[in-house]
Design a protein around this motif. Structure first.
Motif, mmCIF file in Angstrom:
data_model
loop_
_atom_site.group_PDB
_atom_site.id
_atom_site.type_symbol
_atom_site.label_atom_id
_atom_site.label_comp_id
_atom_site.label_asym_id
_atom_site.label_seq_id
_atom_site.Cartn_x
_atom_site.Cartn_y
_atom_site.Cartn_z
ATOM 1 N N UNK A 80 0.818 -1.220 0.000
ATOM 2 C CA UNK A 80 0.000 0.000 0.000
ATOM 3 C C UNK A 80 0.846 1.263 0.000
ATOM 4 N N UNK A 81 0.266 2.325 -0.513
ATOM 5 C CA UNK A 81 0.881 3.657 -0.488
ATOM 6 C C UNK A 81 -0.084 4.565 0.266
ATOM 7 N N UNK A 82 0.405 5.330 1.240
ATOM 8 C CA UNK A 82 -0.491 6.212 2.013
ATOM 9 C C UNK A 82 -1.288 7.147 1.104
ATOM 10 N N UNK A 83 -2.501 7.431 1.525
ATOM 11 C CA UNK A 83 -3.415 8.235 0.704
ATOM 12 C C UNK A 83 -2.898 9.650 0.438
ATOM 13 N N UNK A 84 -2.084 10.182 1.327
ATOM 14 C CA UNK A 84 -1.654 11.574 1.172
ATOM 15 C C UNK A 84 -0.573 11.745 0.105
ATOM 16 N N UNK A 144 12.026 -2.895 0.958
ATOM 17 C CA UNK A 144 12.871 -1.825 1.480
ATOM 18 C C UNK A 144 12.793 -0.572 0.601
ATOM 19 N N UNK A 145 12.815 -0.772 -0.707
ATOM 20 C CA UNK A 145 12.725 0.348 -1.633
ATOM 21 C C UNK A 145 11.377 1.058 -1.496
ATOM 22 N N UNK A 146 10.322 0.276 -1.463
ATOM 23 C CA UNK A 146 8.977 0.821 -1.318
ATOM 24 C C UNK A 146 8.877 1.698 -0.071
ATOM 25 N N UNK A 147 9.386 1.173 1.051
ATOM 26 C CA UNK A 147 9.275 1.897 2.308
ATOM 27 C C UNK A 147 10.064 3.198 2.285
ATOM 28 N N UNK A 148 11.274 3.153 1.732
ATOM 29 C CA UNK A 148 12.095 4.362 1.693
ATOM 30 C C UNK A 148 11.455 5.434 0.813
ATOM 31 N N UNK A 149 10.858 5.024 -0.289
ATOM 32 C CA UNK A 149 10.233 5.993 -1.196
ATOM 33 C C UNK A 149 9.039 6.671 -0.532
ATOM 34 N N UNK A 150 8.158 5.886 0.064
ATOM 35 C CA UNK A 150 6.970 6.503 0.668
ATOM 36 C C UNK A 150 7.331 7.289 1.933
#
Length: 348
Positions: A80-84, A144-150
Motif C-alpha cells: 500500500x501507499x499512504x493516501x496523502x 525496502x525500496x517501497x518503504x524508503x520511497x513513501x
C-alpha cells in the motif's frame, strides 16, 4: 500517445511483412494475445520483433554452464501507499501507458523538481545496493525500496504502471529488464540490476545500476564494467544541438570492442512530468532524427549481453530474458541538457 497494434493467436501465426520494415513512428506496441493485452516499450526499428513476440521457451539450464536459468518465484501482495502521497495519473487510469508526444523541457522550477526527484531516486538505489547479498529475496529489496520511497513522501513509479505489481524492477543474471521482485533469493555469483523510479512533487526521477552478489566471476564483472562505461561515454557527448543518434553510435562502438551485444528492443526516453516521453533514445547505431534541447531531461539506459540480444518474455508479460540464457547488464541515469553539456540528475 503513439501506439501500434499487432494481434495474433498461437495457432497458424502470420506476421505481415510491413511490420518487419523500419517504422519511424511506432514506439509502443500493444499486443493482443488471446484475451490478454500487453504494452511493450520498443525501439522504432522492429526488424527483430518476431523474436520478442514468439519466443516463450521452456526454462532450461544454461547451456554449458553450472548456473541455472531463472525461474519465476511467488509474488507477495501489492504494497500500500499512504493516501496523502500523490499518484501519477496512470495509476488510476484504465488507459494503457505509452510514450507521450513532446520532449520534457523545463523552466527553473521544473529543473529544481527534477533535481529533487533524481536525487531521491539515486539515494534509494544507493540504499538498495547495500542489501544485495546471497540469501536476500528480491521481494525483500522491493519492500525496502517501497518503504524508503513513501517515507520520503514520493510514489514508486513502477507500481501500477501498466499493471506492474511491484515498486522496483529487479533483473537478475539473464534478465534484460522488467524483472518482478519475488520469493527468489539471490545466490552467490549473481548479478542484479535494480531499476528505481520515484514520483516526487509531480516529477519522475529514473535510474538503475547492476550490482554484484557475492563472488562474481570475471566474465560477469567485465560485462558490468563495460556496460557502465557505455553509459558514461554516451552522457559525455550530450549537449544542446547534438543528434540523439550519436548516443547509439557511442554505445554500440564501445560494446563492439568487447564483442558484446546491444539490446535493441528497449530504449531510453524523455522523463519528467510523465514517466515516458519523447525522445526515444536508441542505444545502437541508428538514423533517427532530432537534436537535444537546452533544459531537456531524458534517460540513457544501455543493456548489453554476453550472447544473444534476442529477448524472450515470460508469461507474466513483464520479465524479459535473453534467448540463450546469457548474462545481461544495464545502467541508467536521468540527465539534464545544460549549456555546458549534460548534468546527471540521478547521482548522490
Amino acid at each position: 500517445m503513439r501506439e501500434g497494434m499487432i494481434s495474433f493467436g498461437f495457432g497458424g501465426v502470420s506476421f505481415a511483412d510491413e511490420w518487419t520494415e523500419e517504422l519511424t513512428t511506432v514506439v509502443i506496441v500493444r499486443i493482443a494475445v488471446g484475451n490478454k493485452h500487453v504494452s511493450m516499450q520498443l525501439s522504432r526499428t522492429l526488424s527483430g520483433l518476431t523474436n520478442l513476440l514468439f519466443n516463450r521457451r521452456n526454462l532450461d539450464e544454461v547451456p554449458n554452464a553450472e548456473r541455472q536459468r531463472l525461474r519465476p518465484g511467488k509474488l507477495s501482495p501489492r504494497r500500500p501507499v499512504p493516501d496523502h502521497i500523490p499518484r501519477p495519473p496512470y495509476v488510476n487510469s484504465r488507459q494503457p501507458p505509452g510514450i507521450a508526444s513532446g520532449a520534457e523541457v523545463h523552466d527553473e522550477k521544473g529543473i529544481e523538481c527534477m533535481r529533487s526527484s533524481g536525487k531521491l531516486a539515486a539515494q534509494v538505489l544507493q540504499y538498495a545496493a547495500t542489501l544485495v547479498k546471497p540469501g536476500i529475496k528480491t521481494d525483500d529489496i522491493d519492500q525496502a525500496v517501497h518503504q524508503m520511497i513513501i517515507d520520503n513522501g514520493a510514489y514508486p513509479s513502477p507500481l501500477g504502471y501498466g499493471g506492474f505489481p511491484k515498486s522496483v524492477c529487479t533483473s537478475v543474471n539473464e534478465c534484460i529488464c522488467h524483472g518482478i521482485p519475488d520469493s527468489r533469493a539471490l545466490e552467490d555469483g549473481d548479478i542484479i540490476n535494480i531499476d528505481v523510479t520515484v514520483y516526487l512533487n509531480g516529477y519522475h526521477g529514473d535510474t538503475s545500476a547492476t550490482f554484484f552478489c557475492g563472488d562474481v566471476d570475471d566474465e560477469a564483472r567485465k560485462l558490468v564494467q563495460v556496460t557502465e562505461e557505455c553509459l558514461y561515454r554516451a552522457i559525455s557527448i550530450c549537449a544542446p544541438g547534438v543528434e540523439y543518434k550519436k548516443i547509439g553510435k557511442t554505445i554500440h562502438d564501445h560494446a563492439d570492442k568487447y564483442s558484446y551485444g546491444v539490446v535493441r528492443h528497449f530504449v531510453g526516453h524523455g522523463v519528467g512530468r510523465v514517466f515516458h516521453a519523447d525522445p526515444v533514445v536508441q542505444h545502437f547505431r541508428n538514423n533517427d532524427g532530432g537534436r537535444m534541447m537546452l533544459n531537456q531531461t531524458f534517460t540513457i539506459e544501455p543493456m548489453l549481453t554476453i550472447g544473444s540480444v534476442n529477448p524472450v518474455m515470460w508469461d507474466d508479460n513483464w520479465t524479459v530474458v535473453t534467448e540463450d540464457g546469457s548474462l545481461s547488464a544495464q545502467f541508467e541515469h536521468t540527465i539534464l541538457i545544460t549549456k555546458d553539456g549534460a548534468e546527471i540528475l540521478t547521482q548522490c
